[in-house]
Design a protein around this motif. Structure first.
Motif, PDB file in Angstrom:
ATOM      1  N   VAL A 103       0.848  -1.194   0.000  1.00 43.18           N
ATOM      2  CA  VAL A 103       0.000   0.000   0.000  1.00 43.18           C
ATOM      3  C   VAL A 103       0.883   1.243   0.000  1.00 43.18           C
ATOM      4  O   VAL A 103       1.740   1.402   0.870  1.00 43.18           O
ATOM      5  CB  VAL A 103      -0.942   0.012   1.222  1.00 43.18           C
ATOM      6  CG1 VAL A 103      -1.804   1.271   1.206  1.00 43.18           C
ATOM      7  CG2 VAL A 103      -1.822  -1.231   1.223  1.00 43.18           C
ATOM      8  N   PHE A 104       0.663   2.115  -0.970  1.00 43.06           N
ATOM      9  CA  PHE A 104       1.415   3.359  -1.076  1.00 43.06           C
ATOM     10  C   PHE A 104       0.761   4.424  -0.201  1.00 43.06           C
ATOM     11  O   PHE A 104      -0.465   4.484  -0.082  1.00 43.06           O
ATOM     12  CB  PHE A 104       1.444   3.850  -2.528  1.00 43.06           C
ATOM     13  CG  PHE A 104       2.433   3.138  -3.380  1.00 43.06           C
ATOM     14  CD1 PHE A 104       3.582   3.772  -3.804  1.00 43.06           C
ATOM     15  CD2 PHE A 104       2.225   1.824  -3.764  1.00 43.06           C
ATOM     16  CE1 PHE A 104       4.513   3.110  -4.587  1.00 43.06           C
ATOM     17  CE2 PHE A 104       3.136   1.157  -4.549  1.00 43.06           C
ATOM     18  CZ  PHE A 104       4.289   1.807  -4.957  1.00 43.06           C
TER      19      PHE A 104
ATOM     20  N   GLN B 164      10.191  15.446  -7.205  1.00 40.83           N
ATOM     21  CA  GLN B 164      10.374  14.513  -8.320  1.00 40.83           C
ATOM     22  C   GLN B 164      11.468  14.994  -9.265  1.00 40.83           C
ATOM     23  O   GLN B 164      12.206  14.188  -9.834  1.00 40.83           O
ATOM     24  CB  GLN B 164       9.060  14.358  -9.086  1.00 40.83           C
ATOM     25  CG  GLN B 164       8.118  13.326  -8.518  1.00 40.83           C
ATOM     26  CD  GLN B 164       8.637  11.919  -8.752  1.00 40.83           C
ATOM     27  OE1 GLN B 164       8.940  11.531  -9.869  1.00 40.83           O
ATOM     28  NE2 GLN B 164       8.762  11.156  -7.680  1.00 40.83           N
ATOM     29  N   SER B 165      11.567  16.304  -9.437  1.00 38.35           N
ATOM     30  CA  SER B 165      12.590  16.853 -10.336  1.00 38.35           C
ATOM     31  C   SER B 165      13.984  16.429  -9.903  1.00 38.35           C
ATOM     32  O   SER B 165      14.837  16.084 -10.737  1.00 38.35           O
ATOM     33  CB  SER B 165      12.495  18.382 -10.369  1.00 38.35           C
ATOM     34  OG  SER B 165      11.226  18.803 -10.811  1.00 38.35           O
ATOM     35  N   LEU B 166      14.233  16.446  -8.590  1.00 31.50           N
ATOM     36  CA  LEU B 166      15.545  16.037  -8.089  1.00 31.50           C
ATOM     37  C   LEU B 166      15.702  14.523  -8.117  1.00 31.50           C
ATOM     38  O   LEU B 166      16.778  14.010  -8.450  1.00 31.50           O
ATOM     39  CB  LEU B 166      15.734  16.560  -6.665  1.00 31.50           C
ATOM     40  CG  LEU B 166      15.994  18.060  -6.539  1.00 31.50           C
ATOM     41  CD1 LEU B 166      15.971  18.483  -5.075  1.00 31.50           C
ATOM     42  CD2 LEU B 166      17.325  18.437  -7.164  1.00 31.50           C
ATOM     43  N   LEU B 167      14.645  13.802  -7.769  1.00 29.97           N
ATOM     44  CA  LEU B 167      14.727  12.336  -7.768  1.00 29.97           C
ATOM     45  C   LEU B 167      15.096  11.804  -9.151  1.00 29.97           C
ATOM     46  O   LEU B 167      15.898  10.876  -9.281  1.00 29.97           O
ATOM     47  CB  LEU B 167      13.390  11.736  -7.314  1.00 29.97           C
ATOM     48  CG  LEU B 167      13.065  11.871  -5.818  1.00 29.97           C
ATOM     49  CD1 LEU B 167      11.651  11.370  -5.544  1.00 29.97           C
ATOM     50  CD2 LEU B 167      14.063  11.112  -4.970  1.00 29.97           C
TER      51      LEU B 167
ATOM     52  N   VAL C 114       2.273   7.384  -8.393  1.00 30.91           N
ATOM     53  CA  VAL C 114       2.136   6.668  -9.662  1.00 30.91           C
ATOM     54  C   VAL C 114       3.447   6.646 -10.430  1.00 30.91           C
ATOM     55  O   VAL C 114       3.727   5.710 -11.185  1.00 30.91           O
ATOM     56  CB  VAL C 114       1.011   7.315 -10.502  1.00 30.91           C
ATOM     57  CG1 VAL C 114       1.053   6.834 -11.950  1.00 30.91           C
ATOM     58  CG2 VAL C 114      -0.358   6.975  -9.894  1.00 30.91           C
ATOM     59  N   SER C 115       4.289   7.664 -10.216  1.00 33.11           N
ATOM     60  CA  SER C 115       5.565   7.712 -10.941  1.00 33.11           C
ATOM     61  C   SER C 115       6.440   6.502 -10.614  1.00 33.11           C
ATOM     62  O   SER C 115       7.249   6.069 -11.441  1.00 33.11           O
ATOM     63  CB  SER C 115       6.321   9.004 -10.598  1.00 33.11           C
ATOM     64  OG  SER C 115       6.739   9.004  -9.237  1.00 33.11           O
ATOM     65  N   TYR C 116       6.278   5.914  -9.415  1.00 30.20           N
ATOM     66  CA  TYR C 116       7.054   4.719  -9.079  1.00 30.20           C
ATOM     67  C   TYR C 116       6.616   3.523  -9.925  1.00 30.20           C
ATOM     68  O   TYR C 116       7.424   2.661 -10.263  1.00 30.20           O
ATOM     69  CB  TYR C 116       6.902   4.393  -7.595  1.00 30.20           C
ATOM     70  CG  TYR C 116       7.653   5.350  -6.696  1.00 30.20           C
ATOM     71  CD1 TYR C 116       9.011   5.198  -6.473  1.00 30.20           C
ATOM     72  CD2 TYR C 116       7.001   6.418  -6.097  1.00 30.20           C
ATOM     73  CE1 TYR C 116       9.707   6.080  -5.662  1.00 30.20           C
ATOM     74  CE2 TYR C 116       7.684   7.306  -5.277  1.00 30.20           C
ATOM     75  CZ  TYR C 116       9.029   7.136  -5.074  1.00 30.20           C
ATOM     76  OH  TYR C 116       9.721   8.021  -4.273  1.00 30.20           O
ATOM     77  N   PHE C 117       5.329   3.487 -10.281  1.00 29.36           N
ATOM     78  CA  PHE C 117       4.873   2.438 -11.188  1.00 29.36           C
ATOM     79  C   PHE C 117       5.491   2.632 -12.565  1.00 29.36           C
ATOM     80  O   PHE C 117       5.949   1.678 -13.198  1.00 29.36           O
ATOM     81  CB  PHE C 117       3.341   2.464 -11.299  1.00 29.36           C
ATOM     82  CG  PHE C 117       2.644   1.854 -10.122  1.00 29.36           C
ATOM     83  CD1 PHE C 117       2.312   0.510 -10.112  1.00 29.36           C
ATOM     84  CD2 PHE C 117       2.328   2.613  -9.022  1.00 29.36           C
ATOM     85  CE1 PHE C 117       1.684  -0.065  -9.031  1.00 29.36           C
ATOM     86  CE2 PHE C 117       1.693   2.062  -7.923  1.00 29.36           C
ATOM     87  CZ  PHE C 117       1.370   0.716  -7.928  1.00 29.36           C
TER      88      PHE C 117
ATOM     89  N   LEU D  46      -6.225   6.026 -15.517  1.00 26.32           N
ATOM     90  CA  LEU D  46      -5.618   6.541 -16.743  1.00 26.32           C
ATOM     91  C   LEU D  46      -4.160   6.117 -16.860  1.00 26.32           C
ATOM     92  O   LEU D  46      -3.690   5.757 -17.947  1.00 26.32           O
ATOM     93  CB  LEU D  46      -5.728   8.063 -16.781  1.00 26.32           C
ATOM     94  CG  LEU D  46      -7.095   8.638 -17.144  1.00 26.32           C
ATOM     95  CD1 LEU D  46      -7.081  10.158 -16.993  1.00 26.32           C
ATOM     96  CD2 LEU D  46      -7.486   8.254 -18.559  1.00 26.32           C
ATOM     97  N   GLU D  47      -3.420   6.170 -15.754  1.00 26.61           N
ATOM     98  CA  GLU D  47      -2.017   5.769 -15.782  1.00 26.61           C
ATOM     99  C   GLU D  47      -1.886   4.285 -16.094  1.00 26.61           C
ATOM    100  O   GLU D  47      -0.984   3.867 -16.831  1.00 26.61           O
ATOM    101  CB  GLU D  47      -1.345   6.091 -14.449  1.00 26.61           C
ATOM    102  CG  GLU D  47      -1.151   7.580 -14.190  1.00 26.61           C
ATOM    103  CD  GLU D  47      -0.206   8.223 -15.182  1.00 26.61           C
ATOM    104  OE1 GLU D  47       0.606   7.507 -15.783  1.00 26.61           O
ATOM    105  OE2 GLU D  47      -0.270   9.450 -15.353  1.00 26.61           O
ATOM    106  N   ALA D  48      -2.793   3.476 -15.523  1.00 26.32           N
ATOM    107  CA  ALA D  48      -2.748   2.042 -15.801  1.00 26.32           C
ATOM    108  C   ALA D  48      -3.047   1.760 -17.270  1.00 26.32           C
ATOM    109  O   ALA D  48      -2.333   0.989 -17.928  1.00 26.32           O
ATOM    110  CB  ALA D  48      -3.753   1.311 -14.907  1.00 26.32           C
ATOM    111  N   VAL D  49      -4.087   2.394 -17.794  1.00 30.18           N
ATOM    112  CA  VAL D  49      -4.443   2.176 -19.198  1.00 30.18           C
ATOM    113  C   VAL D  49      -3.328   2.663 -20.118  1.00 30.18           C
ATOM    114  O   VAL D  49      -3.008   2.025 -21.127  1.00 30.18           O
ATOM    115  CB  VAL D  49      -5.766   2.886 -19.530  1.00 30.18           C
ATOM    116  CG1 VAL D  49      -6.051   2.842 -21.029  1.00 30.18           C
ATOM    117  CG2 VAL D  49      -6.917   2.233 -18.777  1.00 30.18           C
ATOM    118  N   ASN D  50      -2.697   3.782 -19.767  1.00 32.80           N
ATOM    119  CA  ASN D  50      -1.604   4.300 -20.593  1.00 32.80           C
ATOM    120  C   ASN D  50      -0.418   3.339 -20.601  1.00 32.80           C
ATOM    121  O   ASN D  50       0.220   3.126 -21.634  1.00 32.80           O
ATOM    122  CB  ASN D  50      -1.168   5.668 -20.075  1.00 32.80           C
ATOM    123  CG  ASN D  50      -0.194   6.355 -21.010  1.00 32.80           C
ATOM    124  OD1 ASN D  50      -0.477   6.557 -22.188  1.00 32.80           O
ATOM    125  ND2 ASN D  50       0.969   6.711 -20.494  1.00 32.80           N
TER     126      ASN D  50
END
Length: 415
Positions: A148-149, A159-162, A220-223, A287-291
């Motif tokens: 679980v996230f 995120q820009s630095l990561l 979601v970016s980790y996915f 949407l992220e999953a479908v993409n």
């Protein structure tokens, strides 16, 4: 492993860590001197005073460090603190790279790792603990780990630095694992310098409070960057470990992992999370999953060019191809071009049955990925997993055991 070899491997890992740390520290100091020469000199002095106190543990050395820091102006303190923050982040990268190298050496049998691999665990269970291989397989297929996230208010890393640090880590990995010419090495070191400089000149602090929707995008970016690629690799390693004890692969219908999220769903008193917020994050997740599935299916269309297939798949491809031709091929091609498909705009002939079926799936995903976000809640087939999974599983069943199985397996495991 023999003790001398183990000691040699450990020494190599420590030397690798020191070399990488020295490289990144030198690159960062060069960037700092270029943009803030006075600050670079002060950081150099603080670094030297800190080293002196760490070695001597003398109160006099600590007093010198304290006095020097007390004399800094407020604006200087901010830059100095930021410089040391970046240095620590870069040092963390070198530790991650060293751990990766040690893990790789362990898989190759060069070092003994403190944790066992899945393959060794299965072998130990069957040979040392006396557990039947069939029981290992049955137990594995009856359990699921749910991850679980969540997002914590103190998690302020941007995120820009990561992403920039992730590129530096990737470049360091290439530096150690890839044979390069002197010119290629210069290019790689320049790429490292560019990312370090970009990180230094990026604001470390978010200037706006993140919303639950922003937190969901971050999660979601980790996915996108890790999970969608790594989970299928782990599944394949589990299948290999099962094969080594004489057991079949895990069935595609069983999920070893499931993922959930608290982000945008903690409706237990959080005033920032409303029904609208939860609806937004659900739409975003779908949407992220479908993409992700859209990209996987489009990649498979380039790979699965085979014509030989089972009669059932041939019949399905024939029905879908006839439906596309009856609906005006030119109109379909124009619509696919508007959706920015990479290729295969015109309806595909039945002599490429896999591409026919995948083309049909791509169109279904494309309607959502290129449409309005509200469509993610409007299409019933998005709510029924079997409607998404079944075509991929059918293709997988026809490809199992052939050279084209790995790509479709990755997509199926992701689904």
């Amino acid at each position: 492993m023999d003790p001398p070899m183990l000691m040699q491997s450990n020494n190599r890992a420590k030397q690798l860590l020191r070399d990488d740390d020295s490289l990144l520290r030198q690159v960062f100091f060069n960037v700092l001197r270029h943009h803030h020469p006075n600050t670079a000199n002060k950081v150099d002095v603080i670094y030297a005073l800190s080293q002196a106190w760490c070695k001597s543990k003398d109160n006099g050395d600590f007093d010198l460090l304290e006095k020097y820091l007390d004399n800094l102006k407020p604006e200087e303190c901010i830059l100095v603190a930021s410089a040391f923050s970046h240095m620590l982040n870069l040092h963390n990268l070198t530790e991650e790279v060293a751990n990766t190298q040690t893990e790789r050496a362990g898989r190759m049998g060069e070092v003994t790792l403190p944790t066992r691999s899945t393959n060794k665990s299965f072998i130990n269970l069957t040979t040392q603990n006396g557990i039947a291989p069939e029981m290992v397989y049955k137990t594995l297929c009856s359990q699921t780990v749910e991850l679980v996230f969540t997002a914590h208010p103190t998690q302020a890393f941007r995120q820009s630095l990561l992403k920039k640090y992730a590129k530096v880590r990737h470049y360091l990995d290439e530096l150690h694992n890839k044979r390069m010419s002197p010119y290629e090495k210069i290019e790689l070191l320049e790429a490292i310098r560019a990312q370090v400089q970009a990180a230094w000149r990026t604001d470390e602090i978010r200037r706006q409070k993140p919303t639950p929707q922003d937190e969901m995008r971050h999660g979601v970016s980790y996915f996108q960057q890790t999970i969608m690629d790594m989970v299928p690799i782990f599944y394949r390693r589990v299948d290999t470990a099962l094969a080594n004890i004489g057991q079949p692969r895990t069935p595609l219908t069983h999920r070893l992992f499931e993922f959930g999220s608290w982000m945008g769903g903690d409706r237990d008193g959080n005033p920032n999370v409303t029904a609208t917020t939860t609806r937004d994050v659900v739409i975003l997740a779908r949407l992220e999953a479908v993409n992700a599935y859209f990209q996987a299916v489009e990649t498979l269309m380039f790979d699965l060019s085979m014509w030989r297939c089972s009669p059932e798949l041939k019949a399905l491809a024939t029905r879908l191809a006839a439906r596309a031709i009856a609906a005006d091929p030119n109109r379909i091609a124009d619509e696919r071009k508007k959706r920015n498909y990479a290729d295969f705009w015109m309806p595909i002939a039945t002599n490429e049955p896999f591409r026919v079926v995948l083309s049909h799936m791509r169109d279904r995903y494309g309607v959502v990925t290129r449409g309005h976000v509200g469509l993610a809640l409007c299409f019933p087939w998005l709510l029924v997993p079997i409607a998404i999974n079944e075509p991929i599983r059918e293709l997988h069943s026809h490809l199992r055991g052939s050279m084209g199985c790995q790509g479709i397996s990755k997509c199926a495991w992701s689904l």
